[in-house]
Scaffold this motif. Structure first.
Motif, PDB file in Angstrom:
ATOM      1  N   SER A  16     -25.398  56.705  40.581  1.00  0.00           N
ATOM      2  CA  SER A  16     -26.828  57.103  40.540  1.00  0.00           C
ATOM      3  C   SER A  16     -27.642  56.867  42.056  1.00  0.00           C
ATOM      4  O   SER A  16     -26.833  56.035  42.856  1.00  0.00           O
ATOM      5  N   THR A  41     -31.603  56.263  43.816  1.00  0.00           N
ATOM      6  CA  THR A  41     -32.842  56.242  43.419  1.00  0.00           C
ATOM      7  C   THR A  41     -33.586  56.025  44.922  1.00  0.00           C
ATOM      8  O   THR A  41     -33.202  54.938  45.626  1.00  0.00           O
ATOM      9  N   PRO A  86     -37.328  55.478  45.863  1.00  0.00           N
ATOM     10  CA  PRO A  86     -38.767  55.450  45.388  1.00  0.00           C
ATOM     11  C   PRO A  86     -39.970  56.089  46.197  1.00  0.00           C
ATOM     12  O   PRO A  86     -40.347  56.788  45.768  1.00  0.00           O
ATOM     13  N   ARG A 131     -34.552  60.421  41.854  1.00  0.00           N
ATOM     14  CA  ARG A 131     -33.940  59.722  40.656  1.00  0.00           C
ATOM     15  C   ARG A 131     -32.927  60.421  40.254  1.00  0.00           C
ATOM     16  O   ARG A 131     -32.944  61.454  39.356  1.00  0.00           O
ATOM     17  N   GLU A 149     -28.852  60.908  38.595  1.00  0.00           N
ATOM     18  CA  GLU A 149     -27.710  60.201  37.810  1.00  0.00           C
ATOM     19  C   GLU A 149     -26.372  61.210  37.938  1.00  0.00           C
ATOM     20  O   GLU A 149     -26.468  62.663  38.337  1.00  0.00           O
ATOM     21  N   ARG A 208     -31.299  53.228  46.888  1.00  0.00           N
ATOM     22  CA  ARG A 208     -30.555  52.453  45.834  1.00  0.00           C
ATOM     23  C   ARG A 208     -29.531  52.978  45.218  1.00  0.00           C
ATOM     24  O   ARG A 208     -29.856  53.914  44.641  1.00  0.00           O
ATOM     25  N   THR A 258     -25.524  47.372  42.398  1.00  0.00           N
ATOM     26  CA  THR A 258     -26.535  48.287  43.041  1.00  0.00           C
ATOM     27  C   THR A 258     -26.563  47.861  44.352  1.00  0.00           C
ATOM     28  O   THR A 258     -26.899  46.709  45.017  1.00  0.00           O
TER      29      THR A 258
END
Length: 205
Positions: A60, A62, A64, A69, A71, A136, A144
């Protein structure tokens, strides 16, 4: 429970010294009330900020600051003419399997479209990333890898700096790549690439 042999002695003290001293002795000799149990402290998330990780595929992504986001990252290889493959749709993010996995020493490479068939791509705002912002990457080993951006550049595809983007680095790094610049309607392609550079700054377990 009171000790049966101690209470006659307490009675004698009451007669000789009075109630105040006796009360003090009763408090000392009486069993203590049970204390409430202290709940255990929550276990803190393990954070490592140095070194590199073993190989593990990214699962995944991410970011922000630009609303990413994603997956189910897709494996990417090279096309017959040696170019990096691209994801099959607007929202999928791909990982170049010819580079390290995110968290290993060297530059891991993730790519996505800026747009695709009139749909905004996962990396539509990549050019807006700023130094200090984070990406991330969730890995299949449950960790992570947290990367901090330190540079964002745009390059003409005809002068793409392959060594700078894909060349070895001593520490774990991340490259985020998409298209940018002017759109060439004749070829159906953008003329430039946008590349964000980031360094591993933490690992969360």
């Amino acid at each position: 429970m009171r000790h049966p042999r101690l209470w006659p002695a307490v009675a004698a003290v009451v007669a000789a010294l009075g109630v105040v001293v006796a009360v003090a002795l009763v408090l000392v000799l009486s069993p203590k009330a049970p204390q409430p149990a202290v709940p255990p402290s929550p276990v803190a998330t393990a954070v490592v900020t140095t070194g590199s990780l073993p190989a593990a595929k990214p699962a995944s992504l991410t970011i922000p600051a630009i609303g990413v986001r994603a997956e189910g990252l897709r494996d990417l290889g090279l096309t017959p003419d040696g170019a990096l493959e691209v994801p099959p749709d607007a929202t999928t993010v791909g990982w170049f399997t010819g580079a390290p996995s995110p968290g290993e020493a060297g530059p891991a490479v993730l790519a996505a479209h800026v747009d695709y068939q009139h749909v905004p791509g996962a990396f539509s705002r990549l050019k807006d990333l700023r130094p200090g912002e984070q990406a991330r990457v969730g890995r299949t080993d449950g960790r992570t890898a947290v990367f901090t951006v330190y540079r964002v550049d745009r390059y003409a595809k005809a002068a793409f700096p392959t060594d700078r983007v894909y060349g070895d680095t001593a520490e774990p790094e991340l490259r985020l790549i998409t298209c940018g610049g002017a759109f060439d309607r004749a070829s159906g392609n953008y003329l430039d690439n946008v590349v964000a550079y980031a360094k591993l700054t933490a690992v969360e377990a």
